[in-house]
Motif scaffolding. Structure first.
Motif, PDB file in Angstrom:
ATOM      1  N   LYS A 204       9.051  42.531 -15.193  1.00  0.00           N
ATOM      2  CA  LYS A 204       9.896  43.379 -14.346  1.00  0.00           C
ATOM      3  C   LYS A 204       9.869  42.926 -12.900  1.00  0.00           C
ATOM      4  O   LYS A 204      10.879  43.015 -12.182  1.00  0.00           O
ATOM      5  CB  LYS A 204       9.429  44.832 -14.459  1.00  0.00           C
ATOM      6  N   GLU A 205       8.712  42.445 -12.443  1.00  0.00           N
ATOM      7  CA  GLU A 205       8.552  42.055 -11.039  1.00  0.00           C
ATOM      8  C   GLU A 205       8.610  40.541 -10.834  1.00  0.00           C
ATOM      9  O   GLU A 205       8.169  40.038  -9.800  1.00  0.00           O
ATOM     10  CB  GLU A 205       7.207  42.585 -10.514  1.00  0.00           C
ATOM     11  N   ALA A 206       9.151  39.820 -11.813  1.00  0.00           N
ATOM     12  CA  ALA A 206       9.137  38.358 -11.748  1.00  0.00           C
ATOM     13  C   ALA A 206       9.856  37.817 -10.517  1.00  0.00           C
ATOM     14  O   ALA A 206       9.416  36.840  -9.903  1.00  0.00           O
ATOM     15  CB  ALA A 206       9.751  37.774 -13.016  1.00  0.00           C
ATOM     16  N   ALA A 207      10.956  38.440 -10.138  1.00  0.00           N
ATOM     17  CA  ALA A 207      11.703  37.945  -8.977  1.00  0.00           C
ATOM     18  C   ALA A 207      10.874  38.059  -7.703  1.00  0.00           C
ATOM     19  O   ALA A 207      10.878  37.148  -6.859  1.00  0.00           O
ATOM     20  CB  ALA A 207      13.010  38.721  -8.833  1.00  0.00           C
ATOM     21  N   ASP A 208      10.149  39.161  -7.547  1.00  0.00           N
ATOM     22  CA  ASP A 208       9.299  39.342  -6.371  1.00  0.00           C
ATOM     23  C   ASP A 208       8.136  38.360  -6.386  1.00  0.00           C
ATOM     24  O   ASP A 208       7.789  37.766  -5.356  1.00  0.00           O
ATOM     25  CB  ASP A 208       8.780  40.776  -6.315  1.00  0.00           C
ATOM     26  N   LEU A 209       7.541  38.165  -7.545  1.00  0.00           N
ATOM     27  CA  LEU A 209       6.442  37.207  -7.657  1.00  0.00           C
ATOM     28  C   LEU A 209       6.922  35.789  -7.346  1.00  0.00           C
ATOM     29  O   LEU A 209       6.217  35.022  -6.671  1.00  0.00           O
ATOM     30  CB  LEU A 209       5.838  37.271  -9.058  1.00  0.00           C
ATOM     31  N   ALA A 210       8.114  35.443  -7.804  1.00  0.00           N
ATOM     32  CA  ALA A 210       8.674  34.115  -7.520  1.00  0.00           C
ATOM     33  C   ALA A 210       8.928  33.945  -6.027  1.00  0.00           C
ATOM     34  O   ALA A 210       8.686  32.873  -5.455  1.00  0.00           O
ATOM     35  CB  ALA A 210       9.958  33.913  -8.307  1.00  0.00           C
ATOM     36  N   ARG A 211       9.417  34.995  -5.385  1.00  0.00           N
ATOM     37  CA  ARG A 211       9.647  34.929  -3.938  1.00  0.00           C
ATOM     38  C   ARG A 211       8.339  34.691  -3.194  1.00  0.00           C
ATOM     39  O   ARG A 211       8.280  33.905  -2.234  1.00  0.00           O
ATOM     40  CB  ARG A 211      10.299  36.226  -3.468  1.00  0.00           C
ATOM     41  N   LEU A 212       7.271  35.335  -3.638  1.00  0.00           N
ATOM     42  CA  LEU A 212       5.975  35.159  -2.988  1.00  0.00           C
ATOM     43  C   LEU A 212       5.431  33.755  -3.225  1.00  0.00           C
ATOM     44  O   LEU A 212       4.834  33.150  -2.326  1.00  0.00           O
ATOM     45  CB  LEU A 212       4.990  36.210  -3.488  1.00  0.00           C
ATOM     46  N   GLU A 213       5.628  33.205  -4.422  1.00  0.00           N
ATOM     47  CA  GLU A 213       5.195  31.830  -4.664  1.00  0.00           C
ATOM     48  C   GLU A 213       5.955  30.859  -3.765  1.00  0.00           C
ATOM     49  O   GLU A 213       5.389  29.875  -3.265  1.00  0.00           O
ATOM     50  CB  GLU A 213       5.384  31.459  -6.137  1.00  0.00           C
ATOM     51  N   ASN A 214       7.217  31.121  -3.561  1.00  0.00           N
ATOM     52  CA  ASN A 214       7.982  30.287  -2.645  1.00  0.00           C
ATOM     53  C   ASN A 214       7.430  30.383  -1.230  1.00  0.00           C
ATOM     54  O   ASN A 214       7.288  29.373  -0.526  1.00  0.00           O
ATOM     55  CB  ASN A 214       9.454  30.697  -2.661  1.00  0.00           C
TER      56      ASN A 214
ATOM     57  N   GLU B 174       4.426  31.137  -0.185  1.00  0.00           N
ATOM     58  CA  GLU B 174       3.068  30.656   0.037  1.00  0.00           C
ATOM     59  C   GLU B 174       2.895  29.161  -0.227  1.00  0.00           C
ATOM     60  O   GLU B 174       2.007  28.538   0.354  1.00  0.00           O
ATOM     61  CB  GLU B 174       2.089  31.447  -0.829  1.00  0.00           C
ATOM     62  N   MET B 175       3.714  28.582  -1.142  1.00  0.00           N
ATOM     63  CA  MET B 175       3.519  27.151  -1.421  1.00  0.00           C
ATOM     64  C   MET B 175       4.813  26.368  -1.561  1.00  0.00           C
ATOM     65  O   MET B 175       4.786  25.168  -1.796  1.00  0.00           O
ATOM     66  CB  MET B 175       2.633  26.935  -2.650  1.00  0.00           C
ATOM     67  N   GLY B 176       5.975  27.010  -1.386  1.00  0.00           N
ATOM     68  CA  GLY B 176       7.215  26.263  -1.272  1.00  0.00           C
ATOM     69  C   GLY B 176       8.002  26.042  -2.535  1.00  0.00           C
ATOM     70  O   GLY B 176       9.102  25.474  -2.483  1.00  0.00           O
ATOM     71  N   LYS B 177       7.496  26.469  -3.675  1.00  0.00           N
ATOM     72  CA  LYS B 177       8.223  26.257  -4.922  1.00  0.00           C
ATOM     73  C   LYS B 177       9.577  26.949  -4.867  1.00  0.00           C
ATOM     74  O   LYS B 177       9.657  28.136  -4.531  1.00  0.00           O
ATOM     75  CB  LYS B 177       7.391  26.819  -6.075  1.00  0.00           C
ATOM     76  N   PRO B 178      10.692  26.265  -5.180  1.00  0.00           N
ATOM     77  CA  PRO B 178      11.989  26.932  -5.199  1.00  0.00           C
ATOM     78  C   PRO B 178      11.957  28.161  -6.101  1.00  0.00           C
ATOM     79  O   PRO B 178      11.371  28.135  -7.185  1.00  0.00           O
ATOM     80  CB  PRO B 178      12.936  25.854  -5.741  1.00  0.00           C
ATOM     81  N   VAL B 179      12.603  29.227  -5.669  1.00  0.00           N
ATOM     82  CA  VAL B 179      12.532  30.498  -6.389  1.00  0.00           C
ATOM     83  C   VAL B 179      12.993  30.372  -7.845  1.00  0.00           C
ATOM     84  O   VAL B 179      12.330  30.892  -8.758  1.00  0.00           O
ATOM     85  CB  VAL B 179      13.327  31.585  -5.639  1.00  0.00           C
ATOM     86  N   PRO B 180      14.120  29.698  -8.140  1.00  0.00           N
ATOM     87  CA  PRO B 180      14.524  29.600  -9.553  1.00  0.00           C
ATOM     88  C   PRO B 180      13.465  28.909 -10.415  1.00  0.00           C
ATOM     89  O   PRO B 180      13.252  29.300 -11.566  1.00  0.00           O
ATOM     90  CB  PRO B 180      15.819  28.787  -9.491  1.00  0.00           C
ATOM     91  N   LEU B 181      12.818  27.878  -9.867  1.00  0.00           N
ATOM     92  CA  LEU B 181      11.778  27.191 -10.623  1.00  0.00           C
ATOM     93  C   LEU B 181      10.579  28.113 -10.841  1.00  0.00           C
ATOM     94  O   LEU B 181       9.990  28.152 -11.933  1.00  0.00           O
ATOM     95  CB  LEU B 181      11.343  25.928  -9.882  1.00  0.00           C
ATOM     96  N   ALA B 182      10.216  28.864  -9.800  1.00  0.00           N
ATOM     97  CA  ALA B 182       9.111  29.809  -9.936  1.00  0.00           C
ATOM     98  C   ALA B 182       9.416  30.848 -11.001  1.00  0.00           C
ATOM     99  O   ALA B 182       8.565  31.186 -11.833  1.00  0.00           O
ATOM    100  CB  ALA B 182       8.826  30.480  -8.597  1.00  0.00           C
ATOM    101  N   GLU B 183      10.634  31.369 -11.005  1.00  0.00           N
ATOM    102  CA  GLU B 183      11.019  32.359 -12.020  1.00  0.00           C
ATOM    103  C   GLU B 183      10.939  31.761 -13.416  1.00  0.00           C
ATOM    104  O   GLU B 183      10.486  32.427 -14.369  1.00  0.00           O
ATOM    105  CB  GLU B 183      12.428  32.878 -11.740  1.00  0.00           C
ATOM    106  N   GLN B 184      11.358  30.518 -13.555  1.00  0.00           N
ATOM    107  CA  GLN B 184      11.326  29.856 -14.859  1.00  0.00           C
ATOM    108  C   GLN B 184       9.893  29.752 -15.383  1.00  0.00           C
ATOM    109  O   GLN B 184       9.617  30.069 -16.555  1.00  0.00           O
ATOM    110  CB  GLN B 184      11.951  28.470 -14.736  1.00  0.00           C
TER     111      GLN B 184
END
Length: 472
Positions: free
Chosen positions: A78-88, A90-100
């Motif tokens: 449910k919170e994957a989009a927010d978690l992906a934004r935070l990974e972006n 803190e370490m730069g990973k593009p959000v779509p890749l983080a979500e994947q």
């Protein structure tokens, strides 16, 4: 500006050490948060909480534990989009890749819960004709120290944590000081009894006391060789178990009979995705001379599909995690060029803020160059031309690392020979395509301890044999 705290016994916990360190957005070089550096006292509080919680957690019926853990997957999804934004952030990973990758981690978590339902926690191994009855009972170890890397924070937590918790262990989690934001948010999503999962922030001032704590039964560590050695030594000194997944300098072999364009595209992906910041990224490419010129041209063209991208929601390359990592990558390129290598594309520091580095293809490599001997962890594809498949295998085995390897060939004999490459995982004709039953153990400097499938549960439990002899 966020000031993160530990999460211990189900509540925020202020560090006993007031010193903090910044969390930097690698795209802008701006400070976005502060975390405590951690202390032995903080770690001890977290371990004591986990010790208190462990008997009750292990006493739950397996079905009840798995029900609680299934809710974790639902919350993360449910919170994957927010978690992906935070990974972006803190370490730069593009959000779509983080979500994947987070989606893949959630799927893996659910697979682990299904495996727990099938795993033989209690097995009757009585042999017909032998006196009595023999039962093997696999019991939880107790408290596990879980230290995760910065490149795939949420996915790493999901892949490691599920077997540990499903087996009845409690966990003290320490994320990398470089990427604590997504781990902190993940911990907030856990609806588990207090103390089952505790989170301690910090650098080595938290990592060292966790690795050496007498009440931690297992150290589960993913990270660099240097840090992994320290964790392994600390565990061995206390006769504790450790599972260590460390660095890699993973080879790729490209045979003479491949579809050159398709293989070049696949190698570009495995070299450049996440800016090369994956433990199993392709870092050494051995190409048969018969297709070498065509392959290099196709690889350089494919590198153009990975532009530096300032758009956080883009599909190009995000920045490297910090300035030190970019400096290391560029130092490997400069060293190779100084010793005679040729840069076919990339290889230059970009202007502007942030720690970006372009997709880079090198040729003319020799074994003494750092890029061929050390882990780079950046968007580099160093290409070496070979005259035979056997030569490629020999060169692939020319380092002390052995995490993963990829072989592209249509030759059935060469496919069989691929197993001679020293690595925990050997992929043939498709990078990172591994079945659910896969079990692996790194080779050499890349780590120790089997993982995957039932091996993850074996590592999380201790077998106890109970033999019952009928009373006379």
């Amino acid at each position: 500006m966020r000031h993160l705290q530990h999460l211990i016994d189900g509540r925020a916990f202020a560090s006993t050490d007031p010193e903090t360190r910044p969390v930097v957005d690698p795209a802008t070089e701006e400070v976005v948060a502060h975390i405590p550096v951690g202390s032995a006292e903080d770690v001890d509080a977290a371990v004591r909480s986990a010790v208190r919680a462990q008997p009750g957690w292990a006493a739950l019926d397996l079905a009840e534990r798995l029900l609680l853990l299934a809710r974790v997957a639902d919350a993360v999804e449910k919170e994957a989009a927010d978690l992906a934004r935070l990974e972006n952030l803190e370490m730069g990973k593009p959000v779509p890749l983080a979500e994947q990758f987070i989606a893949g981690g959630v799927a893996g978590w659910r697979q682990s819960l299904e495996r727990a339902r099938r795993y033989s926690f209690v097995t009757d191994v009585t042999v017909p004709g032998e006196p009595g009855r023999t039962i093997v009972d696999r019991r939880p170890l107790g408290v596990v120290g879980l230290i995760i890397p910065w490149n795939f924070t949420v996915t790493s937590i999901l892949s490691s944590l599920a077997p540990l918790l499903a087996s009845g262990n409690t966990v003290v989690l320490k994320p990398s000081e470089k990427s604590p934001l997504s781990a902190a948010r993940f911990a907030e999503l856990l609806d588990l009894p207090p103390g089952v999962v505790n989170l301690v922030h910090g650098d080595a001032r938290a990592g060292r006391p966790l690795a050496s704590h007498d009440d931690v039964a297992l150290l589960h560590f993913t990270g660099s060789v240097e840090a992994g050695r320290s964790v392994g030594v600390a565990a061995a000194a206390r006769l504790k178990r450790s599972v260590l997944e460390l660095g890699g300098n993973d080879p790729v072999i490209v045979d003479a009979d491949v579809d050159v364009a398709a293989t070049a595209a696949a190698v570009a992906f495995s070299s450049f995705v996440n800016s090369g910041q994956i433990c199993t990224s392709s870092e050494r490419v051995y190409v048969h001379r018969a297709v070498a010129d065509e392959f290099v041209a196709a690889l350089v063209a494919a590198a153009g599909d990975y532009p530096l991208n300032a758009d956080r929601n883009g599909s190009g390359l995000g920045p490297l995690v910090d300035g030190a990592q970019r400096d290391l990558v560029h130092a490997h390129v400069r060293d190779a060029v100084a010793l005679g290598a040729t840069v076919r594309c990339g290889g230059e520091l970009p202007e502007g803020p942030g720690f970006g580095y372009p997709a880079t293809v090198l040729t003319g490599l020799t074994p003494e160059m750092r890029v061929m001997r050390e882990e780079t962890f950046g968007p580099l594809a160093p290409v070496v031309v070979v005259d035979s498949f056997d030569e490629a295998v020999e060169l692939a085995n020319g380092t002390g690392f052995g995490l993963a390897a990829t072989v592209y060939t249509r030759d059935p004999g060469h496919q069989r020979r691929a197993a001679d490459v020293r690595a925990g995982i050997v992929w043939i004709n498709a990078w990172q395509q591994t079945g659910a039953e896969a079990t692996y153990e790194p080779w050499g400097l890349s780590g120790v301890g089997a993982d995957g499938a039932d091996a993850a549960f074996d590592a999380a439990t201790r077998p106890v044999t109970v033999h019952l002899t009928d009373a006379g």
